[in-house]
Enzyme design. Sequence first.
Site, PDB file in Angstrom:
ATOM      1  N   LYS A  79     -36.295  -5.716 -45.493  1.00  0.00           N
ATOM      2  CA  LYS A  79     -36.570  -7.135 -45.714  1.00  0.00           C
ATOM      3  C   LYS A  79     -36.211  -7.949 -44.474  1.00  0.00           C
ATOM      4  O   LYS A  79     -35.255  -7.617 -43.761  1.00  0.00           O
ATOM      5  CB  LYS A  79     -35.765  -7.593 -46.932  1.00  0.00           C
ATOM      6  CG  LYS A  79     -36.023  -9.001 -47.429  1.00  0.00           C
ATOM      7  CD  LYS A  79     -35.195  -9.247 -48.696  1.00  0.00           C
ATOM      8  CE  LYS A  79     -35.256 -10.677 -49.185  1.00  0.00           C
ATOM      9  NZ  LYS A  79     -34.379 -10.885 -50.361  1.00  0.00           N
ATOM     10  N   SER A 154     -36.123 -13.371 -54.092  1.00  0.00           N
ATOM     11  CA  SER A 154     -36.643 -13.531 -52.755  1.00  0.00           C
ATOM     12  C   SER A 154     -37.225 -12.252 -52.152  1.00  0.00           C
ATOM     13  O   SER A 154     -37.852 -12.299 -51.088  1.00  0.00           O
ATOM     14  CB  SER A 154     -35.520 -14.049 -51.838  1.00  0.00           C
ATOM     15  OG  SER A 154     -34.435 -13.126 -51.784  1.00  0.00           O
ATOM     16  N   SER A 178     -32.925 -11.561 -57.064  1.00  0.00           N
ATOM     17  CA  SER A 178     -33.896 -11.342 -56.003  1.00  0.00           C
ATOM     18  C   SER A 178     -34.358  -9.907 -55.827  1.00  0.00           C
ATOM     19  O   SER A 178     -35.315  -9.655 -55.101  1.00  0.00           O
ATOM     20  CB  SER A 178     -33.345 -11.857 -54.667  1.00  0.00           C
ATOM     21  OG  SER A 178     -33.250 -13.251 -54.683  1.00  0.00           O
TER      22      SER A 178
END
Length: 466
Positions: A79, A154, A178
Amino acid sequence: MDLWQLDATDLERLIRTGRASAREATQSVLSRLHAVNPAINAVVRVLEEEALSAADAADAKQARGEVLRPLHGVPVTTKVNVDQAGLPTDNGVVPLKDFIAGHDSPVVANLKRAGAIIVGRTNAPAFSMRIFTDNALHGRTLNPLDPAVTPGGSSGGAGAATATGIGAIAHGNDIGGSVRIPASCNGVVGLRVGYGRIPAFNLTAPGGRPPGAVIMAVQGPHTRTVRDARLALEVMAQGDRRDWRWNDVPMRGPEPARPIRVAIVPEVPGGTSHPAQVEAVRQAGRHLAAAGYAVEEVLPPDIERAIELWHIICVTDVFGSLWPTMQKMGDPDGIAAMQSWLSLHKPADLETYIAAMTEREALALRWMQFFESYPLVIMPVLCGLPPKQGADVTPEGQAEVLDNMRAALIAPLLGIPGLAVPVGRHGALRTGVQIMAMRNREDICLDAGEVIEAAEGVVTPVDPAG
């Protein structure tokens, strides 16, 4: 079957036994990435040259007869909010697009040491602060099951990449859902680990984090199978003493008393619940009951207060630390979403903040006592369906979003693990549940997840919806 369709466990076995090479596996996943990523924008930095070079090095290592690690030759993603040496830790923020990391975060280093091949970096909202994966730097990630709704956030890029076959394992992180929310939105498996299980820090952020983030934020994988979630956990959790929170504890704890008692919470107090998500929890309970678990509908302590405490702590942290930076560097939708949250939940004064942290400690004790009677708790990840893209930029929309995600806030507050697994369907979307347990008991969450997966069927990659 193409190599990109395999989970990490099967793919590593093929490579280890010489029936496929790391280069072939990496080329297969990169071909899949090029085929589907333009439709979903999950991977925002493709590392093709680096990945193929690493794959060649892995094949050469195998040819020399060297020791092979658990993810030897397996393509994965990381990520954009975690340090990876030589690449920007941009976190979806335009002014950070050239913010180059000099070293790997421990979780990235652990993936590399395990032999994984990192093929790309996945998208996140600006500052990783929404459940909508959209930012001014990289653009919007679309849900491959239904582009009109969020892929979650996220770690929405990670969830969408995993769902479409761009890597067998995707790194993510979780402070308010997330990892679990994108897993649920995209119909894959997502493991939020308990406090201190996986070492993590960014050397690009030497100033530290506020208390709420310190006690709530963790790393975790997205996968398509529960066995891969277990494998990824074992790899990601290798120690780094620079993270003072890291727990050096066994991956498997003592066997719980049998039958294992499970508390299911189909309708989470404090708001509305969609019938499809309610049914998913009950269906998960039926799967476990059929396997010999003792399943009851019973409420753990003070769920509504736990949700309130998460907001008090997190909104105060954000207001005092991240919000000023967001106002200077954030994108318009991210700022609007944050303003909407701040209009609904006001920052606390020091006395109230300390009282909330103290009450959190007392609530955690009550939950640990509850886990002694019910080692597993199952509730939905989202109480409703995935919201429409951009629904959080007004106070009214944000209120609905926060109501929807209230069940995801409990595990971070308490520092406990939560495993998201798909259960059931609603039209094109998957519904799903989260399995929670006492800290350091990811093992019994995964055991139960495997039972549910056996009944529901293993997740296979999907093509993006048109």
